[in-house]
Design a protein around this motif. Structure first.
Motif, PDB file in Angstrom:
ATOM      1  N   ALA A   1     -25.188  -2.763  58.427  1.00  0.00           N
ATOM      2  CA  ALA A   1     -23.795  -3.156  58.691  1.00  0.00           C
ATOM      3  C   ALA A   1     -23.379  -2.791  60.112  1.00  0.00           C
ATOM      4  CB  ALA A   1     -22.858  -2.494  57.683  1.00  0.00           C
ATOM      5  N   LEU A   2     -23.985  -1.747  60.690  1.00  0.00           N
ATOM      6  CA  LEU A   2     -23.580  -1.314  62.032  1.00  0.00           C
ATOM      7  C   LEU A   2     -23.891  -2.356  63.104  1.00  0.00           C
ATOM      8  CD1 LEU A   2     -22.426   0.696  64.040  1.00  0.00           C
ATOM      9  CD2 LEU A   2     -24.650   1.847  64.076  1.00  0.00           C
ATOM     10  N   PRO A   3     -25.128  -2.862  63.225  1.00  0.00           N
ATOM     11  CA  PRO A   3     -25.356  -3.886  64.263  1.00  0.00           C
ATOM     12  C   PRO A   3     -24.536  -5.152  64.027  1.00  0.00           C
ATOM     13  CG  PRO A   3     -27.295  -3.627  62.862  1.00  0.00           C
ATOM     14  CD  PRO A   3     -26.394  -2.482  62.567  1.00  0.00           C
ATOM     15  N   LEU A   4     -24.312  -5.509  62.767  1.00  0.00           N
ATOM     16  CA  LEU A   4     -23.497  -6.698  62.491  1.00  0.00           C
ATOM     17  C   LEU A   4     -22.040  -6.449  62.858  1.00  0.00           C
ATOM     18  CD1 LEU A   4     -25.094  -7.689  59.073  1.00  0.00           C
ATOM     19  CD2 LEU A   4     -25.484  -8.758  61.300  1.00  0.00           C
ATOM     20  N   LEU A   5     -21.545  -5.247  62.574  1.00  0.00           N
ATOM     21  CA  LEU A   5     -20.198  -4.875  63.005  1.00  0.00           C
ATOM     22  C   LEU A   5     -20.093  -4.923  64.527  1.00  0.00           C
ATOM     23  CD1 LEU A   5     -17.333  -3.624  62.539  1.00  0.00           C
ATOM     24  CD2 LEU A   5     -18.446  -1.382  62.693  1.00  0.00           C
ATOM     25  N   SER A   6     -21.140  -4.443  65.197  1.00  0.00           N
ATOM     26  CA  SER A   6     -21.139  -4.432  66.663  1.00  0.00           C
ATOM     27  C   SER A   6     -21.007  -5.845  67.220  1.00  0.00           C
ATOM     28  CB  SER A   6     -22.435  -3.783  67.172  1.00  0.00           C
ATOM     29  OG  SER A   6     -22.581  -2.472  66.659  1.00  0.00           O
ATOM     30  N   LEU A   7     -21.674  -6.796  66.577  1.00  0.00           N
ATOM     31  CA  LEU A   7     -21.568  -8.186  67.020  1.00  0.00           C
ATOM     32  C   LEU A   7     -20.149  -8.713  66.837  1.00  0.00           C
ATOM     33  CD1 LEU A   7     -24.954  -9.499  65.609  1.00  0.00           C
ATOM     34  CD2 LEU A   7     -24.291  -9.501  68.022  1.00  0.00           C
ATOM     35  N   THR A   8     -19.467  -8.286  65.777  1.00  0.00           N
ATOM     36  CA  THR A   8     -18.092  -8.748  65.564  1.00  0.00           C
ATOM     37  C   THR A   8     -17.119  -8.086  66.529  1.00  0.00           C
ATOM     38  OG1 THR A   8     -17.497  -7.067  63.893  1.00  0.00           O
ATOM     39  CG2 THR A   8     -18.602  -9.056  63.113  1.00  0.00           C
ATOM     40  N   LYS A   9     -17.481  -6.925  67.070  1.00  0.00           N
ATOM     41  CA  LYS A   9     -16.590  -6.205  67.984  1.00  0.00           C
ATOM     42  C   LYS A   9     -16.753  -6.632  69.429  1.00  0.00           C
ATOM     43  CE  LYS A   9     -15.981  -1.819  67.687  1.00  0.00           C
ATOM     44  NZ  LYS A   9     -16.174  -0.356  67.592  1.00  0.00           N
ATOM     45  N   LEU A  10     -17.978  -7.030  69.802  1.00  0.00           N
ATOM     46  CA  LEU A  10     -18.285  -7.223  71.218  1.00  0.00           C
ATOM     47  C   LEU A  10     -18.577  -8.669  71.591  1.00  0.00           C
ATOM     48  CD1 LEU A  10     -20.504  -4.063  71.856  1.00  0.00           C
ATOM     49  CD2 LEU A  10     -18.085  -4.390  72.385  1.00  0.00           C
ATOM     50  N   THR A  11     -18.317  -9.609  70.684  1.00  0.00           N
ATOM     51  CA  THR A  11     -18.532 -11.022  70.987  1.00  0.00           C
ATOM     52  C   THR A  11     -17.313 -11.819  70.552  1.00  0.00           C
ATOM     53  OG1 THR A  11     -19.505 -11.668  68.847  1.00  0.00           O
ATOM     54  CG2 THR A  11     -20.992 -10.649  70.460  1.00  0.00           C
TER      55      THR A  11
ATOM     56  N   PHE B   1     -18.852  -8.160  52.882  1.00  0.00           N
ATOM     57  CA  PHE B   1     -18.233  -6.993  52.251  1.00  0.00           C
ATOM     58  C   PHE B   1     -18.578  -5.690  52.983  1.00  0.00           C
ATOM     59  CE2 PHE B   1     -18.197 -10.091  48.821  1.00  0.00           C
ATOM     60  CZ  PHE B   1     -16.938  -9.895  48.261  1.00  0.00           C
ATOM     61  N   ALA B   2     -19.811  -5.600  53.500  1.00  0.00           N
ATOM     62  CA  ALA B   2     -20.270  -4.342  54.098  1.00  0.00           C
ATOM     63  C   ALA B   2     -19.694  -4.092  55.484  1.00  0.00           C
ATOM     64  CB  ALA B   2     -21.798  -4.335  54.174  1.00  0.00           C
ATOM     65  N   VAL B   3     -19.568  -5.136  56.298  1.00  0.00           N
ATOM     66  CA  VAL B   3     -19.119  -4.956  57.676  1.00  0.00           C
ATOM     67  C   VAL B   3     -17.684  -4.420  57.764  1.00  0.00           C
ATOM     68  CG1 VAL B   3     -18.566  -6.191  59.818  1.00  0.00           C
ATOM     69  CG2 VAL B   3     -20.779  -6.528  58.708  1.00  0.00           C
ATOM     70  N   PRO B   4     -16.719  -4.937  56.978  1.00  0.00           N
ATOM     71  CA  PRO B   4     -15.380  -4.345  57.033  1.00  0.00           C
ATOM     72  C   PRO B   4     -15.374  -2.862  56.675  1.00  0.00           C
ATOM     73  CG  PRO B   4     -15.286  -6.484  55.988  1.00  0.00           C
ATOM     74  CD  PRO B   4     -16.738  -6.153  56.137  1.00  0.00           C
ATOM     75  N   GLY B   5     -16.224  -2.440  55.734  1.00  0.00           N
ATOM     76  CA  GLY B   5     -16.313  -1.027  55.393  1.00  0.00           C
ATOM     77  C   GLY B   5     -16.819  -0.199  56.556  1.00  0.00           C
ATOM     78  N   ALA B   6     -17.846  -0.699  57.239  1.00  0.00           N
ATOM     79  CA  ALA B   6     -18.347   0.000  58.429  1.00  0.00           C
ATOM     80  C   ALA B   6     -17.290   0.033  59.517  1.00  0.00           C
ATOM     81  CB  ALA B   6     -19.614  -0.685  58.940  1.00  0.00           C
ATOM     82  N   GLY B   7     -16.483  -1.051  59.585  1.00  0.00           N
ATOM     83  CA  GLY B   7     -15.408  -1.093  60.581  1.00  0.00           C
ATOM     84  C   GLY B   7     -14.346  -0.045  60.320  1.00  0.00           C
ATOM     85  N   ALA B   8     -14.072   0.244  59.049  1.00  0.00           N
ATOM     86  CA  ALA B   8     -13.090   1.280  58.715  1.00  0.00           C
ATOM     87  C   ALA B   8     -13.579   2.652  59.147  1.00  0.00           C
ATOM     88  CB  ALA B   8     -12.814   1.255  57.213  1.00  0.00           C
ATOM     89  N   VAL B   9     -14.878   2.904  58.955  1.00  0.00           N
ATOM     90  CA  VAL B   9     -15.460   4.179  59.403  1.00  0.00           C
ATOM     91  C   VAL B   9     -15.360   4.305  60.918  1.00  0.00           C
ATOM     92  CG1 VAL B   9     -17.597   5.514  59.570  1.00  0.00           C
ATOM     93  CG2 VAL B   9     -17.022   4.320  57.436  1.00  0.00           C
ATOM     94  N   ASP B  10     -15.674   3.207  61.616  1.00  0.00           N
ATOM     95  CA  ASP B  10     -15.596   3.214  63.080  1.00  0.00           C
ATOM     96  C   ASP B  10     -14.165   3.439  63.559  1.00  0.00           C
ATOM     97  OD1 ASP B  10     -16.633   2.625  65.821  1.00  0.00           O
ATOM     98  OD2 ASP B  10     -15.290   0.923  65.625  1.00  0.00           O
ATOM     99  N   ALA B  11     -13.197   2.788  62.919  1.00  0.00           N
ATOM    100  CA  ALA B  11     -11.796   2.945  63.321  1.00  0.00           C
ATOM    101  C   ALA B  11     -11.333   4.379  63.142  1.00  0.00           C
ATOM    102  CB  ALA B  11     -10.920   1.995  62.516  1.00  0.00           C
ATOM    103  N   ALA B  12     -11.756   5.011  62.044  1.00  0.00           N
ATOM    104  CA  ALA B  12     -11.375   6.402  61.805  1.00  0.00           C
ATOM    105  C   ALA B  12     -11.986   7.317  62.858  1.00  0.00           C
ATOM    106  CB  ALA B  12     -11.833   6.823  60.411  1.00  0.00           C
TER     107      ALA B  12
END
Length: 358
Positions: free
Chosen positions: A260-270, A32-43
């Motif tokens: 959520a940020l390091p976990l989001l980073s793993l989903t973006k770069l792997t 639940f947390a990683v998609p929220g962090a992803g929305a912040v990053d996308a913005a």
């Protein structure tokens, strides 16, 4: 040895149940947390100028200037000013190691070197674990590392300080042997001189050597840290001598973005990018569990290094610093291969059956 073989299988029943509950809760939270962090990053990404050269473009430009004969610090500061990058404090300017490497080997030579390091990580993984673990774990780990290594084929990979340092740290982790530790220390030192964010890895190593009363090894690691401190001071002095009143400062590193940020980073770069973000966020936790199942010095060191770096990112990285995660790659992802072992060991401990795995 810091941890025995099959450490998860040796846990008391209550501890094994607690670990399983904690991992499951963390995975649910992350979904639940990683998609929220992803929305912040996308913005945030949407607000960036399309004319921005990008970090890799900047470092490529600096390397080209150095290859053309311009002194490194003059080249770096002028390029960062020209493209609206901060130049203070001094850590906003990368250490010159990678640019000097390009000036000696050229773009092609550095790309070949980075690819060779990735192949060495894959080979060392197989060599390190083939006698202790099942064949399917070795094959799985190798396949995961092959998937993870696709990034090194990009021409810009050789301009990524974090990627190069991450490869060196992965090699240092897999190369270490108590009776022959100096090649591993050399790799760790090279990583440190490529990207100062490798410092926690070397400090952790010093701690392990002291706890294990390996005094000669501890003295050597301490010497590396002292040499690096002197080099970092010289780096700072060289930059400060060229600073101008108009130079842009960094906004700092107190992002407090959370785990959520390091976990989001793993989903973006792997390769986790290939699955839905909630699933990728949940899965990104599992390699840590896998490494915990390996036991021995390598398992203890890997867990503390990876968990510590993820925590540091959670505390200090800004959203745009997501690329810091490459410091733990590709070795972190190889932990996926040991997840079945970890689950089997935890189930055995929880059921009271603690016979050693064959």
């Amino acid at each position: 040895m810091i941890l025995p073989d099959n450490p998860l299988r040796r846990l008391p029943r209550a501890a094994a149940l607690a670990v399983m509950a904690l991992v499951l809760a963390a995975m649910v939270w992350s979904a639940f947390a990683v998609p929220g962090a992803g929305a912040v990053d996308a913005a945030q990404q949407a607000t960036k100028s399309e004319e921005s050269i990008g970090d890799f473009g900047l470092y490529k430009l600096i390397a080209q200037k150095v290859q053309a004969g311009e002194p490194y610090y003059k080249a770096a500061l002028s390029a960062q000013r020209a493209h609206n990058y901060p130049t203070k404090p001094f850590v906003t300017v990368r250490l010159p190691t990678l640019a000097w490497g390009h000036s000696v080997l050229g773009q092609t030579g550095m790309t070949v070197l980075v690819c060779a390091m990735m192949l060495a990580v894959i080979a060392l993984f197989g060599w390190r674990f083939y006698r202790r673990f099942h064949r399917y774990e070795i094959v799985g780990g190798v396949l995961i590392l092959v998937l993870s290594g696709a990034a090194v084929l990009n021409d810009m990979a050789a301009h990524s300080h974090g990627l190069v340092a991450g490869l060196l740290l992965s090699l240092a982790l897999l190369t270490y042997q108590p009776e022959r530790w100096w090649p591993s220390l050399l790799l760790g030192a090279l990583a440190l001189f490529v990207r100062e964010l490798a410092l926690p890895f070397v400090i952790l190593w010093l701690g392990f050597a002291i706890v294990q009363k390996r005094w000669r090894e501890a003295a050597s690691v301490a010497a590396v840290l002292l040499v690096f401190a002197a080099a970092l001071y010289a780096h700072a002095q060289a930059i400060n001598a060229l600073l101008l009143p108009i130079d842009k400062p960094s906004p700092g590193w107190s992002g407090m973005a959370g785990p959520a940020l390091p976990l989001l980073s793993l989903t973006k770069l792997t390769f986790l990018l290939a699955v839905p973000t909630p699933m990728g966020g949940a899965l990104a936790i599992l390699p840590l569990l896998g490494w915990a199942a390996t036991g021995g010095r390598i398992g203890a060191f890997a867990v503390l290094w990876f968990a510590g770096f993820l925590l540091a990112m959670a505390l200090f990285a800004r959203v745009e610093n997501f690329y810091w995660i490459v410091l733990v790659l590709p070795a972190y992802l190889a932990g996926f291969a040991f997840v079945p072992r970890a689950i089997a060991d935890l189930l055995a401990a929880a059921s009271g059956s603690k016979e050693s795995q064959s």
